[in-house]
Design a protein around this motif. Structure first.
Motif, PDB file in Angstrom:
ATOM      1  N   LYS A  56       0.691  -1.365   0.142  1.00 22.73           N
ATOM      2  CA  LYS A  56      -0.088   0.104  -0.131  1.00 22.73           C
ATOM      3  C   LYS A  56       0.862   1.428  -0.103  1.00 22.73           C
ATOM      4  O   LYS A  56       1.782   1.444   0.902  1.00 22.73           O
ATOM      5  N   GLN A  57       0.827   2.023  -0.981  1.00 24.14           N
ATOM      6  CA  GLN A  57       1.531   3.241  -1.165  1.00 24.14           C
ATOM      7  C   GLN A  57       0.748   4.648  -1.242  1.00 24.14           C
ATOM      8  O   GLN A  57      -0.297   4.516  -1.376  1.00 24.14           O
ATOM      9  N   THR A  58       1.463   5.668  -0.687  1.00 25.03           N
ATOM     10  CA  THR A  58       0.532   6.995  -0.661  1.00 25.03           C
ATOM     11  C   THR A  58       1.065   7.934  -1.968  1.00 25.03           C
ATOM     12  O   THR A  58       2.356   8.009  -1.981  1.00 25.03           O
ATOM     13  N   ASN A  59       0.089   8.368  -2.579  1.00 29.93           N
ATOM     14  CA  ASN A  59       0.719   9.162  -3.862  1.00 29.93           C
ATOM     15  C   ASN A  59       0.845  10.783  -3.255  1.00 29.93           C
ATOM     16  O   ASN A  59       0.539  11.032  -2.250  1.00 29.93           O
ATOM     17  N   PRO A  60       1.586  11.399  -4.318  1.00 27.45           N
ATOM     18  CA  PRO A  60       1.868  12.703  -3.915  1.00 27.45           C
ATOM     19  C   PRO A  60       0.651  13.473  -3.478  1.00 27.45           C
ATOM     20  O   PRO A  60       0.779  14.407  -2.469  1.00 27.45           O
ATOM     21  N   ASP A  61      -0.266  13.323  -3.983  1.00 23.32           N
ATOM     22  CA  ASP A  61      -1.504  14.335  -3.668  1.00 23.32           C
ATOM     23  C   ASP A  61      -2.395  13.475  -2.408  1.00 23.32           C
ATOM     24  O   ASP A  61      -3.537  13.985  -2.294  1.00 23.32           O
ATOM     25  N   GLY A  62      -1.756  12.675  -1.899  1.00 24.81           N
ATOM     26  CA  GLY A  62      -2.563  11.853  -0.878  1.00 24.81           C
ATOM     27  C   GLY A  62      -3.226  10.660  -0.848  1.00 24.81           C
ATOM     28  O   GLY A  62      -3.844  10.130  -0.065  1.00 24.81           O
ATOM     29  N   THR A  63      -3.754  10.272  -2.266  1.00 25.86           N
ATOM     30  CA  THR A  63      -4.471   9.077  -2.442  1.00 25.86           C
ATOM     31  C   THR A  63      -3.609   8.083  -2.231  1.00 25.86           C
ATOM     32  O   THR A  63      -2.207   8.164  -2.272  1.00 25.86           O
ATOM     33  N   LYS A  64      -4.292   6.931  -2.124  1.00 28.78           N
ATOM     34  CA  LYS A  64      -3.657   5.838  -1.951  1.00 28.78           C
ATOM     35  C   LYS A  64      -3.753   4.909  -3.348  1.00 28.78           C
ATOM     36  O   LYS A  64      -4.614   5.004  -4.064  1.00 28.78           O
ATOM     37  N   ARG A  65      -2.687   4.039  -3.433  1.00 32.85           N
ATOM     38  CA  ARG A  65      -2.527   2.888  -4.455  1.00 32.85           C
ATOM     39  C   ARG A  65      -1.895   1.645  -3.796  1.00 32.85           C
ATOM     40  O   ARG A  65      -1.585   1.506  -2.783  1.00 32.85           O
ATOM     41  N   TYR A  66      -2.399   0.516  -4.546  1.00 30.68           N
ATOM     42  CA  TYR A  66      -1.625  -0.742  -4.433  1.00 30.68           C
ATOM     43  C   TYR A  66      -0.783  -1.377  -5.293  1.00 30.68           C
ATOM     44  O   TYR A  66      -1.192  -1.262  -6.557  1.00 30.68           O
TER      45      TYR A  66
END
Length: 855
Positions: free
Chosen positions: A734-744
């Motif tokens: 689970k990662q956090t994008n620069p804009d604060g959204t999450k991705r997997y």
């Protein structure tokens, strides 16, 4: 065909629900298995009425080619609401269905003419088995021609490995191809005379072995007598040779005790009383013309020669009881005889329809893109099947609802009175079917190889001669349209739609016992057959409709609440009382089977169900009684006896498996702590599969080895899901994008230890899939048991067909995590119709008949 109207699953289900008077199980079974579909899952029928019109139209088309034809409405009247005549699954699915290329035959047997003891013959049988199963056929073949273990061979192996490795080969082929909606099952048989027969008998006792096949041993009269008398018996190879290469003397009694022990422990092997089968067989009067019986289909009710096949159809006996469950109950023999005659005509018409289907299959093979040397074996296989089908025109006319008929007549199953009545019904059926076949021989011509002199002394025909001399004379004069006509097959899921029991097995369980099992402290029991009562709901619906009918006929209020004593009194008055599997006198049951068998020219598929605590000695007595009574085969199932052979394990895991089995006995996965905050990284399994020829992939995140989340959809190389085939595990991060959204992201290591990361896993699949996946992942995170999650996913009502396909993919991915041996509650076996399915390695395996299904 392009302009045919299609229906959504929900439309078909809701319409069928009304058709079946609110019976959800029957409606779902019909829509899922029998409504006309194409290969993409488009549904073209909205209720069984459409299906019966489709079948009636095709039968009437064939009828119009012959004298005295039945019209479409007449045929429809026989089929409507499954009241009188019920085609089996393959004819019901395939007749008039131009969307799929499939056979109408339920049963096939294959075999090699001449010497089959070579790798070429073994591999050819393997291919032919697969080719038939992909067309929905159940297949049987015999292994008696393979040389025993230790025999010299003319290759680098020096000696033969014997039968058992080839059992595993054929079993694996079944598990590979006969799944994902197809219903191909496998029967492997061997002669007791074969020196490897003991190894064959023991093969399925090894955990996890030969799980894709039913196995039966062909026992001759000499062996049975030697076993009873305690005398030696000679085995040899080849088994029919006057000058065998291998010969050894064994203790028949010791091997018999092994058979009985294995049957007591695991319900296998089944037993085929081979001398009785051959002695009674009319087709074997033409053995030298290619009709020598060598094995049976998977359920054992159709003994066949190589490349012969059979279609099945059942007559609903309950529908001929007038004033059921009353003192005025009677059986309408006149209407029954009329309908049996028409049923036999319909069976013969279905042969013509099958020959048309075979032509379509052969034409498709011709136009397949493969080269001729690849296609030749499959094409020649269907040439052989077409030749046998047209020469013999074999049919499989049978019955269903025998137990209900007996109860409705006010008789108690297992008594001599009930047996005598049942025999009179089967005698009537045999005479009416054979009279119909003679009449068709006059109108349409006899089967091609008919020869009166060959058949004149056949025991079955001599029984017909005694019962109806004029019918026998007409057979000898005009011949018959069909080389053999009758069987009693398990009606499986079709019995769910007729709301009757199947075959000759009464499976009624008193309603109060089921309610008491769910809530043993509830003394105030409500007799309501539409209430869901925990895990027994489906059995409630299927097996208690007739009990409700009995209550209504006798003016008993079904809406009030009863005390336990009142319910005990009601059940004691019911005609089903003392007729459950555990109540019936088992010796009377096999005697009844033997008495009925005398009026069935093929065989009877029936299982003697016993409670768990019966002795091996009783099992042996039942087998001996079955042989003496004239049964052609017998299978004995002791409650719970299959569970021990369904679990695959290595020796070092014995203790672990023992603990697991203890858990499985409660049918639950261990309770695990809920972890609400997702860890940054999770281990992941990669599960690949195919749905409707499309490649799918699922990424299953694991916490403590248990599914925690799931991503799944179509593999799409252009979008970046280009994984090496060797990748089966990795990590979901689970990662956090620069804009604060999450991705997997999905990360895996290649063979050299280098890491590769596929970013944005959640963005790779259809957004709608992702939304549903988040819902399912939420359920998984809160540790709902996997079997319940699978049921939840299965119950989702999704309108778009592609989403439904995705849903099936999720189910398949999650089944991998079911604890082996967990009961599949609420599901019935498509082969034997019993609710005895357990999960094993992600597949469903029936503890009763051994059938397996994946996907």
């Amino acid at each position: 065909m392009e302009n045919q109207k299609t229906y959504s699953y929900d439309e078909a289900f809701q319409t069928s629900l009304k058709y079946f008077d609110g019976d959800e199980l029957a409606a779902r079974v019909w829509v899922s298995k029998y409504a006309m579909k194409d290969s993409f899952g488009n549904i073209f029928e909205v209720s069984p009425t459409d299906m019966h019109h489709r079948i009636a139209k095709e039968i009437a088309r064939i009828e119009s080619k012959y004298a005295n034809p039945m019209n479409e409405q007449e045929v429809f009247g026989l089929l409507d609401h499954f009241r009188y005549i019920i085609p089996a699954g393959s004819p019901m699915t395939g007749i008039g269905n131009d969307h799929q290329v499939a056979s109408l035959s339920n049963c096939f047997v294959i075999g090699i003419e001449g010497d089959a003891d070579s790798y070429g013959a073994i591999m050819r049988l393997d291919e032919e088995q697969v080719q038939l199963m992909k067309r929905r056929g159940g297949v049987g073949h015999d292994l008696s021609q393979i040389r025993p273990k230790g025999s010299p061979v003319n290759n680098s192996a020096l000696t033969s490995t014997g039968l058992v490795p080839f059992m595993e080969r054929y079993s694996n082929s079944t598990r590979e191809v006969a799944q994902d909606g197809r219903r191909g099952a496998l029967m492997l048989s061997v002669s007791i005379k074969h020196p490897d027969s003991e190894a064959f008998i023991d093969a399925k006792m090894t955990e996890g072995k030969v799980t894709g096949a039913n196995v039966s041993v062909k026992i001759d009269d000499a062996f049975m007598q030697a076993a009873i008398d305690g005398k030696p018996y000679t085995q040899q190879f080849p088994i029919d040779s006057a000058d065998p290469q291998v010969k050894k003397e064994i203790s028949a009694k010791a091997l018999w005790q092994k058979i009985v022990h294995n049957a007591w422990k695991s319900a296998e092997p089944g037993i085929l009383f081979w001398d009785t089968i051959i002695r009674e067989s009319i087709p074997d009067c033409y053995a030298d013309l290619g009709f020598r019986t060598v094995s049976t289909n998977p359920c054992g009710e159709i003994p066949l020669c190589p490349y012969d096949s059979c279609r099945l159809l059942s007559v609903n006996l309950y529908s001929y009881v007038r004033n059921p469950f009353t003192p005025e109950a009677s059986f309408d023999f006149d209407l029954f005889k009329e309908h049996v005659a028409k049923a036999q005509r319909i069976m013969d018409d279905i042969i013509d329809l099958e020959l048309e289907k075979i032509d379509l299959i052969m034409d498709k093979i011709k136009h397949d893109p493969q080269t001729d040397d690849i296609k030749h074996a499959e094409y020649h296989l269907w040439e052989k099947i077409k030749d046998k089908s047209s020469q013999g025109r074999r049919t499989g006319l049978g019955i269903t609802a025998e137990g209900d008929m007996i109860a409705a007549m006010g008789l108690t199953y297992g008594t001599q009175e009930a047996t005598d009545f049942s025999v009179s019904v089967h005698r009537t059926l045999a005479l009416a079917a054979y009279r119909s076949s003679v009449d068709m021989a006059r109108e349409r011509g006899a089967f091609k190889v008919f020869d009166a002199k060959r058949e004149a002394a056949n025991p079955f025909l001599l029984r017909i001669k005694e019962a109806d001399p004029s019918l026998y004379d007409d057979i000898m004069t005009y011949g018959r349209r069909n080389i053999a006509c009758l069987t009693i097959a398990p009606t499986g899921t079709t019995s769910l739609m007729t709301q009757t029991t199947s075959g000759i097995e009464p499976v009624f369980m008193p309603v109060y016992k089921r309610r008491r099992k769910v809530n043993p402290n509830d003394a105030d029991v409500h007799v309501d057959f539409t209430d869901e009562v925990g895990d027994s709901y489906e059995e409630y619906i299927v097996y208690h409709k007739k009990f409700l009918t009995w209550m209504e006929v006798n003016g008993i209020d079904t809406s009030k609440r009863y005390t336990q004593d009142e319910i005990d009194e009601l059940v004691a008055r019911s005609p089903y009382h003392k007729a459950t599997a555990n109540d019936v006198d088992w010796l009377m049951k096999v005697r009844m089977q033997g008495a009925i068998q005398k009026w069935v020219d093929h065989s009877i598929s029936v299982t003697v169900n016993l409670p768990n605590d019966v002795s091996e000695e009783l099992v042996g007595k039942l087998y001996v009684e079955a042989w003496r009574s004239g049964c052609k085969g017998c299978t004995i199932y002791r409650d719970g006896s299959r569970s021990g052979v369904m679990i695959s394990a290595s020796k070092k895991d014995k203790k672990k498996n023992a603990a697991q089995k203890e858990k499985v006995s409660t049918d639950r996965i261990p309770v695990m702590a809920v972890t609400e905050t997702r860890p940054k990284e999770l281990d992941c399994d990669v599960v690949r599969f195919q749905n409707n020829k499309e490649k799918w992939v699922a990424f299953v995140g694991l916490l403590d080895g248990y599914p925690y989340e799931i991503f799944t959809g179509l593999q799409d190389d252009e979008e970046g899901i280009a994984l090496p085939k060797t990748v089966t595990k990795g990590r979901i991060i689970k990662q956090t994008n620069p804009d604060g959204t999450k991705r997997y992201d999905f990360q895996f290591e290649n063979k050299r230890g280098y890491k590769t990361t596929v970013e944005g896993l959640s963005e790779k699949f259809n957004p709608e899939y992702w939304n549903y996946a988040k819902l399912i992942s939420g359920v998984l995170r809160y540790r709902m048991p996997i079997d319940h999650v699978i049921k939840l996913v299965s119950s989702l009502q999704l309108k778009d067909q592609s989403i439904n396909t995705w849903k099936n993919g999720v189910e398949r991915a999650l089944k991998k995590y079911m604890v082996d041996g967990t009961a599949a509650k609420g599901l019935v076996c498509p082969s034997c119709g019993q609710e005895t399915l357990v999960y094993q390695e992600g597949c469903l395996i029936c503890k009763n008949c051994g059938a397996s299904r994946c996907g």
